[in-house]
Scaffold this motif. Structure first.
Motif, PDB file in Angstrom:
ATOM      1  N   TYR A 141       0.814  -1.215   0.000  1.00  0.00           N
ATOM      2  CA  TYR A 141       0.000   0.000   0.000  1.00  0.00           C
ATOM      3  C   TYR A 141       0.853   1.273   0.000  1.00  0.00           C
ATOM      4  O   TYR A 141       0.310   2.380   0.014  1.00  0.00           O
ATOM      5  N   VAL A 142       2.174   1.138   0.012  1.00  0.00           N
ATOM      6  CA  VAL A 142       3.057   2.307   0.009  1.00  0.00           C
ATOM      7  C   VAL A 142       3.173   2.835  -1.419  1.00  0.00           C
ATOM      8  O   VAL A 142       3.567   2.090  -2.323  1.00  0.00           O
ATOM      9  N   PRO A 143       2.834   4.105  -1.650  1.00  0.00           N
ATOM     10  CA  PRO A 143       2.957   4.662  -3.006  1.00  0.00           C
ATOM     11  C   PRO A 143       4.390   4.533  -3.523  1.00  0.00           C
ATOM     12  O   PRO A 143       5.348   4.818  -2.816  1.00  0.00           O
ATOM     13  N   GLU A 144       4.534   4.059  -4.759  1.00  0.00           N
ATOM     14  CA  GLU A 144       5.828   3.858  -5.421  1.00  0.00           C
ATOM     15  C   GLU A 144       6.675   2.780  -4.758  1.00  0.00           C
ATOM     16  O   GLU A 144       7.846   2.601  -5.091  1.00  0.00           O
ATOM     17  N   GLY A 145       6.113   2.076  -3.792  1.00  0.00           N
ATOM     18  CA  GLY A 145       6.812   0.951  -3.191  1.00  0.00           C
ATOM     19  C   GLY A 145       7.673   1.319  -2.004  1.00  0.00           C
ATOM     20  O   GLY A 145       8.174   2.439  -1.904  1.00  0.00           O
ATOM     21  N   ALA A 146       7.837   0.368  -1.090  1.00  0.00           N
ATOM     22  CA  ALA A 146       8.652   0.593   0.106  1.00  0.00           C
ATOM     23  C   ALA A 146      10.137   0.519  -0.242  1.00  0.00           C
ATOM     24  O   ALA A 146      10.557  -0.301  -1.063  1.00  0.00           O
ATOM     25  N   ARG A 147      10.932   1.375   0.395  1.00  0.00           N
ATOM     26  CA  ARG A 147      12.375   1.343   0.214  1.00  0.00           C
ATOM     27  C   ARG A 147      13.002   0.424   1.269  1.00  0.00           C
ATOM     28  O   ARG A 147      12.362   0.018   2.233  1.00  0.00           O
ATOM     29  N   ASP A 148      14.272   0.127   1.076  1.00  0.00           N
ATOM     30  CA  ASP A 148      14.939  -0.864   1.928  1.00  0.00           C
ATOM     31  C   ASP A 148      14.881  -0.539   3.414  1.00  0.00           C
ATOM     32  O   ASP A 148      14.787  -1.440   4.243  1.00  0.00           O
ATOM     33  N   TYR A 149      14.950   0.749   3.778  1.00  0.00           N
ATOM     34  CA  TYR A 149      15.061   1.099   5.189  1.00  0.00           C
ATOM     35  C   TYR A 149      13.868   1.901   5.706  1.00  0.00           C
ATOM     36  O   TYR A 149      13.966   2.590   6.717  1.00  0.00           O
ATOM     37  N   ASP A 150      12.731   1.811   5.022  1.00  0.00           N
ATOM     38  CA  ASP A 150      11.523   2.461   5.514  1.00  0.00           C
ATOM     39  C   ASP A 150      11.023   1.760   6.777  1.00  0.00           C
ATOM     40  O   ASP A 150      11.013   0.529   6.852  1.00  0.00           O
ATOM     41  N   ARG A 151      10.607   2.553   7.767  1.00  0.00           N
ATOM     42  CA  ARG A 151      10.073   2.015   9.015  1.00  0.00           C
ATOM     43  C   ARG A 151       8.596   2.357   9.134  1.00  0.00           C
ATOM     44  O   ARG A 151       8.115   3.337   8.565  1.00  0.00           O
ATOM     45  N   GLY A 152       7.878   1.546   9.910  1.00  0.00           N
ATOM     46  CA  GLY A 152       6.460   1.779  10.153  1.00  0.00           C
ATOM     47  C   GLY A 152       6.142   1.660  11.630  1.00  0.00           C
ATOM     48  O   GLY A 152       6.942   1.121  12.416  1.00  0.00           O
ATOM     49  N   LEU A 153       4.976   2.158  12.010  1.00  0.00           N
ATOM     50  CA  LEU A 153       4.578   2.161  13.414  1.00  0.00           C
ATOM     51  C   LEU A 153       3.108   1.777  13.521  1.00  0.00           C
ATOM     52  O   LEU A 153       2.237   2.432  12.950  1.00  0.00           O
ATOM     53  N   HIS A 154       2.833   0.671  14.223  1.00  0.00           N
ATOM     54  CA  HIS A 154       1.458   0.258  14.523  1.00  0.00           C
ATOM     55  C   HIS A 154       1.228   0.521  16.012  1.00  0.00           C
ATOM     56  O   HIS A 154       2.003   0.054  16.850  1.00  0.00           O
ATOM     57  N   VAL A 155       0.169   1.252  16.345  1.00  0.00           N
ATOM     58  CA  VAL A 155      -0.044   1.706  17.723  1.00  0.00           C
ATOM     59  C   VAL A 155      -1.467   1.417  18.167  1.00  0.00           C
ATOM     60  O   VAL A 155      -2.415   1.552  17.398  1.00  0.00           O
ATOM     61  N   LEU A 156      -1.600   1.025  19.419  1.00  0.00           N
ATOM     62  CA  LEU A 156      -2.904   1.011  20.074  1.00  0.00           C
ATOM     63  C   LEU A 156      -2.751   1.640  21.463  1.00  0.00           C
ATOM     64  O   LEU A 156      -1.757   1.423  22.146  1.00  0.00           O
ATOM     65  N   VAL A 157      -3.710   2.465  21.831  1.00  0.00           N
ATOM     66  CA  VAL A 157      -3.784   3.016  23.190  1.00  0.00           C
ATOM     67  C   VAL A 157      -4.956   2.330  23.860  1.00  0.00           C
ATOM     68  O   VAL A 157      -6.117   2.574  23.529  1.00  0.00           O
ATOM     69  N   GLY A 158      -4.651   1.455  24.800  1.00  0.00           N
ATOM     70  CA  GLY A 158      -5.680   0.603  25.378  1.00  0.00           C
ATOM     71  C   GLY A 158      -6.437   1.207  26.538  1.00  0.00           C
ATOM     72  O   GLY A 158      -7.627   0.908  26.735  1.00  0.00           O
TER      73      GLY A 158
END
Length: 338
Positions: free
Chosen positions: A286-303
């Motif tokens: 889903y990353v436009p133009e594709g993910a690069r080698d060192y791209d980072r992501g963050l999934h968060v929940l506040v419970g």
């Protein structure tokens, strides 16, 4: 006087019966690395630095290949083009530079540590931290120590010394900001799961988890409670029994592309997040133009409902997790934050 003594020692060594030595390497401090020439395959090769024997290695009667593609498929071990090389048993990490030179036509050198090494587990973790070797199952937890072969990679030659703990000489001058760790090299790796098929750089080992049994139990109980709330389940879809959530955390901790973290506010558990390498994550398509080698992501929940809100979430995420993502990345390129 020291130079004269070294020359005399070299002469004595060359005259010793049954030993033929050859120079294979000169280290940055101008000390020579020499190896013996074995008379048969059963004989161990000695390695000397500055005319002093620092270790030995021997060739074992088996050959292996580093398999990093088609993992988890019927074709995992069927490729004929992947070269197999003899396994070497080494008695000291000091011999590794010699191996890179002696076996200079090999892209990988399979090794195991000799049982005589007292701190074998510690040494294995140290070598993996430097990315000197890749283990022969890239899906394994990288800190897990087994007797499986480790593969020395040619790309990591420059990372081999200049690191505190075992080596004091090397070509790389390590920045004090890295606290004695050499920059992590680029080594090609692959991931194959039910959701991901991707090629990407080998990732540095994750920091170990912290906490006693009581703390871990408290964190798991909170994680279980949060995922069974309607608010969190709408976004994560992980409602279920505690056994499911225990397995979820176990898998996240075993995944080299996921760093799970618990968040607290003034000492009270607040939520959970995962810092991920995008290329190995299911969101990569889903990353436009594709993910690069060192791209980072963050999934968060506040419970915790009382700790939700833009102010707290922004305060936790921006200075803490983003700083970690930046400094745990790679010198090869600046990562995108997704």
């Amino acid at each position: 006087m020291d130079n004269a003594n070294r020359r005399l020692q070299a002469i004595q060594r060359s005259l010793a019966p049954g030993s033929e030595w050859r120079r294979v390497l000169v280290l940055p401090d101008n000390l020579g690395v020499d190896v013996t020439v074995p008379k048969d395959a059963q004989e161990a090769t000695q390695v000397a630095i500055d005319n002093k024997v620092v270790g030995l290695y021997r060739t074992l009667p088996r050959s292996v290949a580093l398999v990093i593609s088609a993992l988890g498929t019927p074709h995992e071990n069927t490729a004929d083009h992947v070269p197999k090389f003899p396994v070497l048993e080494i008695s000291s990490p000091s011999v590794i530079y010699a191996l890179h030179t002696v076996y200079h036509v090999q892209e990988t050198i399979p090794i195991i540590l000799s049982p005589s090494i007292q701190n074998g587990s510690e040494l294995t973790e140290y070598l993996i931290t430097l990315a000197w070797p890749a283990d022969n199952n890239p899906s394994n937890v990288r800190a897990k120590v087994t007797q499986k072969e480790l593969f020395l990679m040619r790309e990591t030659f420059w990372q081999g010394a200049g690191t505190s703990g075992y080596h004091t000489r090397g070509w790389l001058r390590v920045s004090t900001a890295l606290k004695g760790r050499a920059p992590f090299p680029y080594v090609q790796s692959f991931t194959r799961t039910d959701l991901v098929i991707a090629s990407h750089p080998l990732r540095p080992p994750k920091p170990p988890g912290r906490g006693d049994d009581e703390t871990v139990g408290r964190h798991l109980a909170a994680f279980h409670k949060w995922h069974n709330s309607d608010h969190v389940n709408r976004g994560w879809g992980e409602r279920g029994p505690i056994e499911k959530h225990r397995e979820y955390i176990k898998n996240a901790m075993a995944d080299p592309a996921v760093q799970p973290l618990m968040m607290s506010w003034d000492g009270e558990l607040m939520g959970y997040c995962e810092i991920v390498w995008i290329k190995e994550n299911h969101v990569a398509p889903y990353v436009p133009e594709g993910a690069r080698d060192y791209d980072r992501g963050l999934h968060v929940l506040v419970g915790e409902e009382k700790l939700r809100g833009t102010l707290r979430s922004t305060t936790c995420q921006r200075p803490k997790t983003k700083r970690y993502q930046y400094f745990s990345g790679s010198p090869h390129e600046c990562p995108n934050d997704i």
